[in-house]
Structure formats: C-alpha cells, structure tokens
Design an enzyme around this catalytic site. Sequence first.
Site, PDB file in Angstrom:
ATOM      1  N   GLY A 102      61.224  12.353  36.908  1.00  0.00           N
ATOM      2  CA  GLY A 102      60.594  13.364  36.081  1.00  0.00           C
ATOM      3  C   GLY A 102      59.968  14.462  36.909  1.00  0.00           C
ATOM      4  N   SER A 161      59.005  12.801  33.087  1.00  0.00           N
ATOM      5  CA  SER A 161      59.834  12.023  32.153  1.00  0.00           C
ATOM      6  C   SER A 161      59.891  10.532  32.433  1.00  0.00           C
ATOM      7  CB  SER A 161      61.240  12.607  32.096  1.00  0.00           C
ATOM      8  OG  SER A 161      61.212  13.810  31.368  1.00  0.00           O
ATOM      9  N   PHE A 166      70.418  29.851  26.556  1.00  0.00           N
ATOM     10  CA  PHE A 166      69.179  29.084  26.458  1.00  0.00           C
ATOM     11  C   PHE A 166      68.442  29.494  25.202  1.00  0.00           C
ATOM     12  CE2 PHE A 166      64.532  28.871  27.399  1.00  0.00           C
ATOM     13  CZ  PHE A 166      64.422  27.487  27.517  1.00  0.00           C
ATOM     14  N   ALA A 167      68.067  28.509  24.393  1.00  0.00           N
ATOM     15  CA  ALA A 167      67.282  28.759  23.187  1.00  0.00           C
ATOM     16  C   ALA A 167      65.864  28.269  23.429  1.00  0.00           C
ATOM     17  CB  ALA A 167      67.893  28.029  21.991  1.00  0.00           C
ATOM     18  N   TYR A 224      69.729  15.503  26.042  1.00  0.00           N
ATOM     19  CA  TYR A 224      68.352  15.162  26.426  1.00  0.00           C
ATOM     20  C   TYR A 224      67.368  16.012  25.634  1.00  0.00           C
ATOM     21  CZ  TYR A 224      64.804  13.656  29.839  1.00  0.00           C
ATOM     22  OH  TYR A 224      63.719  13.094  30.460  1.00  0.00           O
ATOM     23  N   SER A 225      66.469  15.366  24.917  1.00  0.00           N
ATOM     24  CA  SER A 225      65.521  16.095  24.079  1.00  0.00           C
ATOM     25  C   SER A 225      64.155  15.438  24.118  1.00  0.00           C
ATOM     26  CB  SER A 225      66.021  16.153  22.626  1.00  0.00           C
ATOM     27  OG  SER A 225      65.039  16.743  21.786  1.00  0.00           O
ATOM     28  N   ASN A 226      63.160  16.181  24.595  1.00  0.00           N
ATOM     29  CA  ASN A 226      61.793  15.661  24.619  1.00  0.00           C
ATOM     30  C   ASN A 226      61.288  15.321  23.217  1.00  0.00           C
ATOM     31  OD1 ASN A 226      61.118  15.863  27.495  1.00  0.00           O
ATOM     32  ND2 ASN A 226      61.347  18.061  27.209  1.00  0.00           N
TER      33      ASN A 226
END
Length: 383
Positions: free
Chosen positions: A319, A71, A134-135, A179-181
Amino acid sequence: MQKFDTPAPLTLTDQDRPELQKTLEEIVEFGFTGVTMRVHDERGEWVGSAGVRKLGETAKPTTNGHVRIGSNTKTFTATVVLQLVAEGTIGLDAPVADYLPEFELGPNITVRMLLQHTSGVFNFTGEYYDDGTFAPGIPATTAGQEWVENRFKTYRPEELVRLALSKPARFEPGTDWSYSNTNYVLARLLIEKVTGRSLAEEMQRLILGPLGLSDTVLPETSPEIPAPHTQAYYRYEDAGHQKTVDVTRQNPSWISTGGDMISTTQDLHTFISALMGGKLLPAPLLAEMRKPHPKVGYGLGVFVQDVSENGGTVITHNGGMAGHGALMYSTPDGSKTLTAALNYVDDAALSLAVPFQKTTQRLVKEVFGGGQTGSADAAEPAH
C-alpha cells in the site's frame, strides 16, 4: 479468542545479511527518503533501515517506526469480514444489499465481490480506464494542490460510498475485476451494521487483541501518527512553482478503509504470519481468501503471486498513502515473511509508482528467490 504468544525472535544485524542492507540502500537511490525492512526466514529475523527520518537531516529511520500502511488495511478488513463469516454473522455470498439496504445496491453484488474487487462499483478516489482516461472522485493524492488544501477535511464513509454510487459502474457485478477503494468502505459499513460496533472495536476483538498488535492503529479522523515515525512528503505545483510539504499529519478519512491504518513492520509480520499460519481463520475460509481471481491473482484482500524460478507462491498486499508505504509478503504457511515501511515524496503524477514496483520485485527476488511475476497492481502505491 485466545491471545497468541509470539516468541522473541533472534535478531540479526545488517552485517549478517549484507545483501539485504545493500538492497535497502538501492531503494533509497530509487528516490525513497527512508525505508525499514524486517525479514523472518529460516535464518531468523533480520531488520535494517536506510535513508533518513526527515529531509535535511541525517538520522536513519527507526527500525520499528510507525507508518501509514495504505492498502494493507484491506487485508485486515477482509480478515474481519471472514471472521464474521466464520461466526455466522455474515454470508460470504449473500447480497450486500441485504445488510446495507440504504445504498440501494444491485442485488447481484455479494460480500465476496467487495473483498475481491469484482463488484464493478466506481472507485471514489478516481478511476483509471483502459483507454488511458481518468475519472476523478474526491480530491485524492492525484489532485495536487487541491488534495494538500483538503488534507485535514473529514469525510464520512457513507459520503464516499454515495459519491461512488453516483458514478457509472465499471461493469456488471462479477463479470470483471477492478481495484476499488469503495469496496472496502462498504465492507467497513457492513461490519459496523451487522455487529453494532465500530470497525476499530471489532478489529481489536478479533485481530489486534488476540495477536497483541499494540502498535497498530485505526485512526478514524485523527491526523496524528504515533512516535517514532519517519516523515512523509508531497510535491505539488502552485502558481508555476514546485512546492514540497510535510504531510505526515493528515486526516486519513479521505481514504477510509481503503487505506487508513497505521502499523509497524513488526506488527505486520505478526499479522500476516498468524493469518497465513491459520491462527485467525478456519482452513476453508483461509482457502477462499487465497483463491486468486484469474485476471490479476487477487483473492479476498490479498494478492496471490507466483515466484518464478522455484515455483513457489507468495501472499501479499502492499500500500501507498500520501508519502507513506508498506509492504507485506508471506509464504502460504506464514513461515517466511518480508515486511517493510517506505517513506517518500509523493505527487499527483505518482512518479514513484514504477520505482515502487521495481523495489518490490527486487526485494521479493532477494528474500523469496526468483523474480516476482503476476499483477503490477500489488506493487504500486494504492492511492
């Protein structure tokens, strides 16, 4: 943009800073296979390594080997976006849908929200919710054997975004932080749309070329990592048995701009020092980058953290990426930095997340003084 010359630093040996070498040895005791670290401060430059380059062998990691930086890719990408803002190509508070209408994003999602993780868009590598559920998204490193079997698959950035947009948003844009990639894959597509060039070309023009970062790579779909490097591993269960495989070679398109870049501790130092020193962004945009969100202290592509005892601040992004990890810390003026490369045996349970956090806290305390406070997110592998 002009090319910046970086003077040859004074290099100190581990005998000069035994406390730093001792910390590296303790990191290996935490369970990491190999670690290299570089510190630039008022005493000059110190570099050291501990552990092994490859399981079953004794050679120590090369002090400036290549590593997948996970990251930390986000900090590079955010910098390119802000440089394009400075050039007048992108509006920081403009709706992303104005630039990428094909995804039919809500009109309230702005460019700033992508960089600060406040868009609410689902994370394509999977979402951890506050209630502990968790999805899943794509088969990422939380997927065990499925990730291992898919690790050479090519994913298109658009494919990752469309998968994320097929899932419920976490919250209304701008009302929370998560937090989203996906935010950074959208940022990549935004850069490519407005410039008509690849992210790699723009990063070369705006960052890598001017700073002479010849060891920093945007691998796209290539599974290779330049030599020298330390090996990375992944452990998973197969028919009731634990298996450990070498995952140094993998197609990083599964994480895309969420964490696909390769670099070295030297290049990470040069980058974060130049960025914080004002060489890459005009002062007003650098100030925007370092303006932390109240929930977790995340600015635009960086965490802003207080170092408790002396009241100082560090700017950071860390990261983790399937057995590879990288740390990047700097004082706000770029005068003192800590960069590190970590290799380890990763797994679906993220078993090294807590040791990773303890490691970063210990290093920050040793180098910057005081204990690390603020969000643990900055210290956990970003899968």
